[in-house]
Enzyme design. Structure first.
Site, PDB file in Angstrom:
ATOM      1  N   CYS A 214       0.735  10.715   5.436  1.00 35.52           N
ATOM      2  CA  CYS A 214      -0.509  11.338   6.356  1.00 35.52           C
ATOM      3  C   CYS A 214      -0.086  12.326   7.605  1.00 35.52           C
ATOM      4  CB  CYS A 214      -1.219  10.367   7.039  1.00 35.52           C
ATOM      5  SG  CYS A 214      -2.820  11.219   7.650  1.00 35.52           S
TER       6      CYS A 214
ATOM      7  N   HIS B  92      -3.022   7.928   2.240  1.00 36.26           N
ATOM      8  CA  HIS B  92      -2.584   6.560   2.816  1.00 36.26           C
ATOM      9  C   HIS B  92      -2.679   5.907   1.464  1.00 36.26           C
ATOM     10  CE1 HIS B  92      -2.547   6.994   7.368  1.00 36.26           C
ATOM     11  NE2 HIS B  92      -3.695   8.185   6.996  1.00 36.26           N
TER      12      HIS B  92
ATOM     13  N   GLU C 276      -0.711   3.359   1.029  1.00 39.18           N
ATOM     14  CA  GLU C 276      -0.416   2.088   1.529  1.00 39.18           C
ATOM     15  C   GLU C 276      -1.880   0.947   1.467  1.00 39.18           C
ATOM     16  OE1 GLU C 276      -1.058   3.838   5.649  1.00 39.18           O
ATOM     17  OE2 GLU C 276      -0.465   4.318   3.571  1.00 39.18           O
TER      18      GLU C 276
END
Length: 546
Positions: free
Chosen positions: A385, A519, A521
């Site tokens: 990001c 993102h 993750e």
């Protein structure tokens, strides 16, 4: 549906989220359809406007909800996308009750906590289970028993047993048993008081789970059972372990899964815990080790980067490696007195560098210096990001000849705003829930590193979660390309967003320089690691052998 309510006592931050998620993993391993709900008694509508230093990371779901970080634990442990509405806050409940009152839905009644607020809480819990099509709903009540903010929620969950029947509701209470080194003994009095406090609001726990430094000796378990009127075989020890992925195995070994089956009248099923056994084995006995430097500004509060850390662990499991994290405070790197030689000294020991997301100008120049070091030294780099925007700013300044390049977020008078506000954000006045949030598609270019990582070497569309307001400015993409930057992924034409906006970048010829606006993750799991994170760890391991 069956409902399992998890409450906490003595102190906060005991690990109710991990305990709830671990129980969910044991039920999932038995084949049950499970979902999880987190109740947060704060008045905020969601976690989107809360400081990471105060509350940890803001986890974003596929539907775009900005939630408590425990929702991330549930998704990782249950290997599920938790649906919208699964993070219930006081703010949401009262907002809806007041809306209904203004609309006349209560037919001139006096609107009160009981029954109107408690009914709204119960409605939301049931709705979350129905949306997920769940057989079992895990509900974690945030805070501790005795908090004034929690009282309406405790009253609501108390009523569930009368509404749904004893055989469909289970109460699990998590408490702390401290160990006093001066007297060499475990102290059970806080647990006794905590259970008494829970009983004072009409809830008698079916299971008591005890957090402690070490596994409780049998005599302490017996004492807790006697003083809390809970059967001895329903008192479980949640002791410290080397990694949270050991918790499901430790609890299953003590018989938690079978106890829940007995209380809820479930069929006895032998769980398949191979995923957790393999993960723990790799974590404890890895073939290799790597060190990843995270250059961020919330380094004093690691929970601000919880999903990032877990994603690195997942990537390590996939590569049979232990991942050591080296925290680098970006504010320190931003200090003008810190020389380039100092930056090299602080980052030279890292096998890879990760620059995470974030907001605000603090530490930005330090992150830019970390990205420059990674690019020039050939150190594997992953930008997430803001970490992608940082990489673009650094490349624009030092490779594309755009002196003074910056983001409009940090310098609205910059001569080259290579990062700028998204068009649809220009008229947005509020803060909460107004960013680009949730799952969005990315078109990946054939033959690029990112396409290879996602298993679509010929190009294709994949989806990742987003949480941002700023984008790479389309007016500068051609100049960046001419300077050698590869824009490897773009947004396809979707409603509410123009086609061709930059989603991923990479630098050709570099061992691993990959960055995403998304993102990834948030979608990483122990059994399915995020491709960019797995690629970073593989590249870092390869660099060790080069």
């Amino acid at each position: 549906m069956k409902y399992i309510f998890v409450t906490g006592g003595v102190v906060s931050s005991l690990g109710k989220g991990v305990a709830s998620a671990s129980l969910g993993a044991l039920l999932r391993a038995r084949g049950y359809k499970v979902t999880a709900v987190k109740i947060d008694p704060y008045i905020n509508i969601d976690a989107g406007t809360m400081r990471p230093y105060e509350h940890g990371e803001c986890f974003v779901t596929a539907s775009g909800a900005e939630t408590d970080l425990d929702i991330g634990n549930y998704e990782r442990f249950l290997d599920l996308d938790i649906p919208a509405g699964s993070n219930i806050t006081t703010g949401q409940v009262y907002q809806e009750v007041i809306r209904k009152e203004r609309a006349g839905d209560y037919l001139s009644q006096t609107v009160q906590v009981i029954p109107h607020v408690t009914d709204e809480i119960k409605r939301r819990v049931r709705a979350a289970g129905e949306r997920a099509g769940a057989e079992i709903v895990l509900i974690e009540v945030g805070g501790t028993v005795g908090d004034i903010e929690s009282l309406p929620f405790l009253e609501a969950i108390r009523q569930f047993k009368f509404d749904e029947g004893d055989e469909n509701v289970l109460y699990l209470h998590l408490t702390l048993v401290p160990y006093l080194g001066t007297s060499n003994e475990f102290k059970t009095k806080p647990t006794q008081h905590s259970v008494a406090e829970l009983r004072s609001v009409g809830i008698s726990p079916d299971i008591v789970m005890v957090r402690s430094k070490e596994k409780l000796p049998p005599e302490i378990t017996r004492k807790i059972a006697a003083f809390t009127s809970v059967r001895e075989n329903r008192v479980f020890s949640s002791f410290d372990v080397s990694h949270v992925y050991e918790v499901p195995l430790a609890l299953e070994e003590q018989g938690l899964g079978k106890t829940v089956e007995d209380i809820l009248g479930l069929e006895r099923i032998h769980p398949n815990l191979g995923v957790w056994q393999n993960a723990v084995k790799t974590i404890k006995q890895p073939a290799r080790e790597v060190t990843i430097a995270i250059a961020g500004k919330y380094t004093a509060m690691p929970d601000a980067y919880l999903s990032l850390m877990e994603s690195l662990t997942h990537a390590g499991i996939a590569n049979d490696a232990k991942v050591n994290i080296q925290w680098v405070n970006a504010e320190d790197l931003a200090d003008p007195s810190v020389t380039d030689a100092d930056v090299r000294a602080r980052l030279d020991g890292a096998d890879g560098i990760l620059v995470p997301g974030g907001f605000g100008i603090r530490g930005i120049e330090g992150k830019i210096r970390a990205a420059q070091y990674a690019r020039e030294s050939g150190t594997p780099y992953l930008g997430i990001c803001l970490g992608m925007q940082i990489a673009v700013i650094e490349y624009a300044r030092h490779k594309a000849g755009l002196d003074g390049a910056n983001s409009a977020e940090f310098d609205e008078y910059a001569p080259h705003k290579v990062i700028d506000l998204m068009p649809e954000q220009l008229e947005v006045a509020g803060m909460g829930g107004t960013m680009r949030l949730g799952d969005w598609p990315m078109d990946l270019q054939a033959g690029t590193k990112i396409a290879e990582l996602y298993g679509v070497p010929q190009g294709g569309t994949v989806r990742e979660r987003h949480r941002h307001r700023f984008e790479v400015n389309p007016a500068y993409t051609q100049q960046l390309k001419d300077a050698g930057l590869v824009i490897s992924g773009v947004t396809p034409g979707v409603e509410g967003r123009g086609a061709g906006l930059v989603e991923t970048i990479e630098i050709p010829g570099h061992p691993y320089f990959v960055a995403l606006q998304a993102h990834p993750e948030f979608k990483s799991r122990p059994m399915r690691p995020s491709p960019p994170f797995a690629g970073l760890i593989k590249a870092a391991l390869d660099a060790q052998q080069a």
